[in-house]
Design a protein around this motif. Structure first.
Motif, PDB file in Angstrom:
ATOM      1  N   TYR A   1      38.769  47.555  37.416  1.00  0.00           N
ATOM      2  CA  TYR A   1      40.184  47.948  37.325  1.00  0.00           C
ATOM      3  C   TYR A   1      40.280  49.194  36.447  1.00  0.00           C
ATOM      4  CZ  TYR A   1      45.264  47.326  36.807  1.00  0.00           C
ATOM      5  OH  TYR A   1      46.635  47.491  36.824  1.00  0.00           O
ATOM      6  N   PHE A   2      40.849  50.264  36.996  1.00  0.00           N
ATOM      7  CA  PHE A   2      41.019  51.521  36.277  1.00  0.00           C
ATOM      8  C   PHE A   2      42.487  51.664  35.880  1.00  0.00           C
ATOM      9  CE2 PHE A   2      37.174  52.000  38.546  1.00  0.00           C
ATOM     10  CZ  PHE A   2      36.453  53.089  38.075  1.00  0.00           C
ATOM     11  N   GLU A   3      42.732  51.870  34.593  1.00  0.00           N
ATOM     12  CA  GLU A   3      44.096  52.168  34.152  1.00  0.00           C
ATOM     13  C   GLU A   3      44.062  53.408  33.271  1.00  0.00           C
ATOM     14  OE1 GLU A   3      45.532  48.660  32.281  1.00  0.00           O
ATOM     15  OE2 GLU A   3      44.299  48.872  30.488  1.00  0.00           O
ATOM     16  N   VAL A   4      45.058  54.277  33.478  1.00  0.00           N
ATOM     17  CA  VAL A   4      45.050  55.582  32.833  1.00  0.00           C
ATOM     18  C   VAL A   4      45.196  55.435  31.317  1.00  0.00           C
ATOM     19  CG1 VAL A   4      47.539  55.988  33.023  1.00  0.00           C
ATOM     20  CG2 VAL A   4      45.944  57.932  33.086  1.00  0.00           C
TER      21      VAL A   4
ATOM     22  N   SER B   1      44.149  40.203  37.458  1.00  0.00           N
ATOM     23  CA  SER B   1      43.018  39.308  37.177  1.00  0.00           C
ATOM     24  C   SER B   1      43.410  37.853  37.307  1.00  0.00           C
ATOM     25  CB  SER B   1      42.469  39.589  35.779  1.00  0.00           C
ATOM     26  OG  SER B   1      43.465  39.359  34.797  1.00  0.00           O
ATOM     27  N   THR B   2      44.694  37.544  37.112  1.00  0.00           N
ATOM     28  CA  THR B   2      45.155  36.172  37.295  1.00  0.00           C
ATOM     29  C   THR B   2      45.245  35.813  38.770  1.00  0.00           C
ATOM     30  OG1 THR B   2      46.454  36.331  35.260  1.00  0.00           O
ATOM     31  CG2 THR B   2      47.045  34.572  36.800  1.00  0.00           C
TER      32      THR B   2
ATOM     33  N   LEU C   1      49.964  45.815  40.420  1.00  0.00           N
ATOM     34  CA  LEU C   1      49.946  44.817  39.357  1.00  0.00           C
ATOM     35  C   LEU C   1      49.220  45.352  38.131  1.00  0.00           C
ATOM     36  CD1 LEU C   1      48.938  41.697  41.484  1.00  0.00           C
ATOM     37  CD2 LEU C   1      51.237  42.377  40.802  1.00  0.00           C
ATOM     38  N   SER C   2      49.656  44.909  36.966  1.00  0.00           N
ATOM     39  CA  SER C   2      48.924  45.197  35.741  1.00  0.00           C
ATOM     40  C   SER C   2      47.595  44.459  35.787  1.00  0.00           C
ATOM     41  CB  SER C   2      49.721  44.737  34.522  1.00  0.00           C
ATOM     42  OG  SER C   2      49.820  43.317  34.519  1.00  0.00           O
TER      43      SER C   2
END
Length: 994
Positions: free
Chosen positions: A561-564, A869-870, A863-864
């Motif tokens: 998962y990539f988040e800026v 992940s949930t 999704l966050s």
């Protein structure tokens, strides 16, 4: 493709009278054979057509007969005409090969026609030979794809016609050189023999003199007699004997048999044929000879052929009353082979292969080992996607095999000997690439449906998170993720082993990368190289790439998962917190715990050291060179030009592409790189990853300049101090390895004319040179041509651009362009420095991971990370434990909701490794732990179209008094699903689960 000069060999005369019972009976297969007269010279007439699955026209244009201005060829009319002609005379026979065409034709036929064709097959009058989707190339193909394309055709024939259509004979009449692995594969499919039309002119001359045109090919040093295959070289290439071509475009005189007319010619034509038969017989060892009556796209008017052949047979046999010993009749390659088998003689053996092939002293067909290097890589990449898609479909139980067919069919077409070989017109090459692209698009739909089942937790019905491919990440481009604040990367590992894989993701922002446990992964942000950013057609604004190491489960996936980190766009600014060292035009040393790689300040590779083994390999030179393509007019052998087929340099000393080079050295915790730029069209990036014992060389070549009106053949050469004693080693279609000796052929006294091209061989996956304690191995990411022209040196041709056609049919130079300039090609070599005793482990595992690369799919979830992940699995494996390291899951194909076709292979050779060259046992049920319990299992031949216990191959004896025992029986029961695999063995199973 038939070259007229090749198809006019002269033969002297001999006939041997050997007692053999006359046998002719109803039915199909060998039961339908006419075995001739034991006291006569039996001439087996084989009517056939050779239908290229694309060459000068696309496969569809050939089928429909379009673009007749290019070539007169329409396969639908050939098949229509042949079926009608077979109705006219029950003695007539015909063989057909290319199922890619027959499948198209069959889909358009009425039930009445289908019934008629089935009757012809059941009577042995229409026989399918080889039965692959195409007649595949043997130099540029990988064994996985050879097996697949044969299996695709075999499945169609089995389902539509049953046992009478099962091919027993290989018919590789047009490929340009012949691989030992191809013969081994055919033998493992249950074939009894192989015939081909092309062999080196010196080889042919020798075989004719000593009557060894037919032999037993012992095609594997590992598999014993299960790889033995009777093999014959046809007498006229694959065309008819001189003046006896009766196609509408031939100039052979028809049989004019009305004695009342002035042009009555039966006596002359009959005597001419009898003389040709006697001439041909001298090169062969029995009183049976074969005559191929047909050629490229012939029998569009089958009546034209058959009417004359009917007369020829009638009048030649009538001469027996006048003392002639020639007995001529309609036959097939199967019946000819069966007649030879019944003669009961001993045959000579062959253990090497038929590469390289030359048709005259300056005509070595070794250029096509590299021609269209980008298409060769795209084909290998497409196979990677095909195998992953099959695995995902099977593990997710999506039952979408029909949707995968489009890519399977495209891959089958591209194995053709004028496709992946690179010897087609440019327009046709585009068509092949388009077919692969459309097949991949269809596969992506299957991949998405599989992940829709595998990703959600607790069988939840959740909104889809569409996955997509970024197929241009090799030039650091993935447009859909540019500028996104979040995205996911899912990596599917298609091997049965946990692997470490370094991932590069081009980005315009900086991201935090989270793994399946929520931990932040160490990643390095480094600049994309200038040569990469300058590649024509690259549209990306990404100036940097994130590099991180992924540990991937066997036959499973991980999602990252990539988040800026922030919304600041990145240009050339690197994260200030990142420890990165960049130097330019200075000494550069790349080093981890396994390897040390030293460059001087001019960018020259000086040495590679294996630190664990203390093995040092100095390099006297390493870099790009080019041969000037010979610019002949093809009027005579000495004026042979270099072209799509032929590699002919005008000098044995290639020129360096540049006398200067620059070096940029980049070091981070994850990777150390030396970016070496030779000029504005050649560069290489040499990468050493953390914990890696293999060195990666990513090369970029193009646009090859042609302003000087000179064609260029680009090589990447590695010169070491290894005393290789004229020997080097190359693989056959990605499997077994053969020793090569410079300027030498094992089976005849080789006369050296072309010192470079005459020593080139296909490299499908690896090449090496060695001493007793040092071995230098190079792995390739596609098929390429290469050699060791000097001791200690390995050269690999990576790209070609020529100005002249080589006059072998394609009628255009090999001059690929893109974006209004010459084509840029990028690829990879893996370098291994090891002892010979330890090298196999690294080159076997390394080449497996090169051709079965983790497949990366991206998605843009809304999704966050916490919610994602949930909701979704981020890691999954189809196995509880890895397969043994020397075992590879070659095929995992779901046939329906309960049945699977599975192939497992031992991919080490005998005596390669003290540990991994031993036989191995594993439980087949472990592969099906997520599918259910195995309730039925049948072992099949390699092509998957016959239970192995039903395979009954013909037996042959050889001149070394060894009897080939061809029948292989292996028992497997539900009580014991432990499978034993011996070195280089592939076993195929039909598995039913519940």
């Amino acid at each position: 493709m038939c070259i007229s000069t090749y198809c006019t060999f002269l033969f002297l005369i001999i006939s041997l009278c050997i007692t053999v019972p006359v046998k002719s009976s109803n039915g199909c297969g060998y039961d339908a054979c006419n075995l001739g007269d034991p006291n006569k010279l039996n001439v087996h007439i084989v009517p056939h057509t050779h239908d290229d699955v694309g060459w000068l026209k696309t496969v569809d244009q050939y089928y429909y007969g379009a673009r007749e201005n290019i070539q007169h060829a329409g396969v639908q009319y050939i098949l229509d005409s042949v079926i009608h002609a077979l109705e006219e005379n029950p003695d007539r026979r015909f063989i057909y090969v290319e199922i890619a065409f027959f499948w198209r034709w069959w889909n358009q036929q009425t039930n009445e026609t289908r019934t008629k064709v089935k009757n012809f097959v059941n009577e042995g009058r229409l026989e399918f030979i080889s039965g692959g989707w195409c007649m595949n190339d043997e130099a540029s193909t990988h064994y996985n794809s050879i097996i697949d394309q044969h299996s695709l055709g075999a499945e169609f024939l089995r389902d539509q016609f049953g046992e009478c259509a099962r091919p027993k004979i290989g018919w590789q009449i047009d490929p340009f050189g012949h691989s030992r692995e191809q013969a081994s594969i055919l033998a493992q499919m249950g074939f009894d023999g192989l015939f081909f039309g092309r062999a080196d002119y010196q080889d042919i001359e020798q075989r004719q003199k000593i009557r060894t045109m037919e032999m037993i090919w012992q095609a594997s040093t590992n598999l014993g007699d299960q790889s033995w295959l009777f093999t014959g070289v046809l007498p006229n290439g694959y065309g008819p004997p001189g003046s006896f071509c009766f196609d509408i475009f031939c100039d052979g005189e028809p049989i004019m048999d009305d004695p009342r007319l002035h042009d009555y010619n039966v006596p002359e034509r009959v005597q001419k044929f009898i003389q040709i038969a006697h001439d041909e017989a001298l090169a062969f060892a029995t009183n049976h000879i074969i005559m191929t009556m047909g050629s490229d796209f012939q029998y569009g008017n089958a009546n034209h052929w058959f009417k004359n052949l009917d007369k020829l047979i009638k009048y030649v046999n009538a001469e027996q009353a006048n003392g002639s010993n020639v007995n001529v009749f309609y036959s097939t390659p199967s019946c000819y082979l069966y007649a030879l088998n019944k003669v009961g003689r001993s045959w000579t053996i062959k253990t090497d292969d038929f590469f390289p092939y030359a048709h005259h002293p300056h005509g070595f067909w070794t250029g096509y080992f590299t021609s269209r290097a980008a298409l060769k890589r795209y084909e290998r990449h497409s196979n990677n996607i095909l195998q992953v898609t099959r695995q995902l479909n099977a593990f997710a139980n999506t039952n979408l095999r029909n949707s995968i067919f489009r890519l399977s069919e495209a891959m089958g077409v591209v194995q053709h000997h004028d496709a992946v070989s690179g010897t087609e017109k440019q327009e046709v090459a585009f068509d092949y690439a388009m077919r692969l692209a459309e097949g991949i698009d269809a596969a992506v739909d299957v991949i998405n449906k599989a992940y829709d089942k595998l990703l959600p937790k607790d069988n939840q019905s959740l909104p889809n998170v569409p996955q997509f491919l970024c197929q241009l990440t090799n030039i650091s481009e993935c447009l859909p993720i540019e500028g996104q604040d979040r995205f996911t990367l899912t990596l599917w590992n298609p091997t049965g082993h946990t692997i470490s894989h370094h991932v590069r993701v081009p980005v315009t922002k900086n991201y935090t990368i989270l793994d399946s446990t929520g931990h932040v992964i160490l990643a390095d942000l480094i600049p994309i190289s200038e040569p990469t950013k300058k590649i024509p057609g690259r549209k990306s604004f990404a100036m940097n790439q994130l590099i991180f190491k992924a540990i991937l489960p066997a036959l499973g996936f991980n999602t990252y998962y990539f988040e800026v980190k922030n919304n600041t766009l990145l240009t050339n600014k690197i994260n200030d917190e990142q420890e990165i060292i960049i130097t330019k035009d200075d000494k550069c040393i790349l080093q981890n715990e396994y390897l040390r790689v030293e460059f001087d300040c001019q960018g020259n590779l000086n040495k590679i050291i294996n630190l664990k083994k203390n093995i040092v390999v100095p390099f006297t030179a390493q870099g790009f060179y080019w041969y000037t393509s010979f610019a002949g007019n093809n009027s005579r052998a000495e004026f042979q030009a270099s072209g799509a087929y032929i590699f002919r340099p005008n000098s044995s000393d290639p020129q360096p592409v540049s006398t200067k080079r620059s070096i940029t050295c980049i070091k981070t915790a994850t990777v150390q790189s030396a970016i070496i730029v030779f000029n504005d069209w050649t560069s290489q990036e040499i990468n050493l990853y953390d914990n890696a014992n293999i060195l990666e060389v990513e090369w970029t070549v193009g646009p090859i300049p042609i302003d000087d009106n000179i064609g260029k053949e680009i090589i990447l050469r590695y010169d070491t101090d290894i005393k290789s004693q004229s020997k080097f080693y190359t693989d056959a279609n990605g499997r077994e390895v053969l020793e090569r000796i410079r300027d030498y052929r094992p089976t005849w006294n080789y006369s050296k004319v072309e010192s470079v091209s005459g020593n080139y061989y296909p490299i499908n996956s690896r090449i090496w040179i060695k001493e007793p304690n040092r071995q230098f191995t190079i792995l390739t990411d596609r098929s390429e041509g290469g050699s060791s022209i000097y001791d200690g040196s390995i050269e690999i041709m990576v790209h070609r651009r020529t100005f002249y056609d080589d006059a072998l049919g394609v009628d255009e130079p090999l001059n690929e362009t893109a974006f209004d300039d010459g084509l840029v090609v990028r690829g990879r070599h893996f370098l291994i420095i090891e002892s010979p005793a330890s090298s196999a482990l690294y080159h076997r595992v390394g080449s497996q991971q090169l051709y079965m690369h983790p497949l990366a799919t991206y998605a843009l979830p809304q999704l966050s990370y916490v919610n994602y992940s949930t909701t979704y699995h981020q890691t999954w494996s189809g196995l509880e434990n890895d397969l043994p390291l020397n075992i590879h899951l070659l095929t995992f194909d779901q046939l329906d909701t309960k049945q699977y076709l599975i192939r497992v292979e031992h991919y080490f050779e005998l005596n390669e490794d003290d540990t991994y060259s031993n036989s191995v046992i594993f439980d087949l049920q472990k592969i099906f732990q997520s599918q259910g319990i195995i309730i039925d299992i049948v072992e099949l031949t390699l092509s998957g179209n016959l239970p192995l216990n039903n395979m009954k191959r013909l037996q042959w004896s050889t001149t070394n008094k060894t009897l080939s025992k061809m029948n292989i029986l292996k028992e497997i029961s539900l009580e014991d699903l432990n499978i034993i695999l011996n070195p280089m063995e592939i076993r195929t199973f039909l598995v039913t689960v519940e």
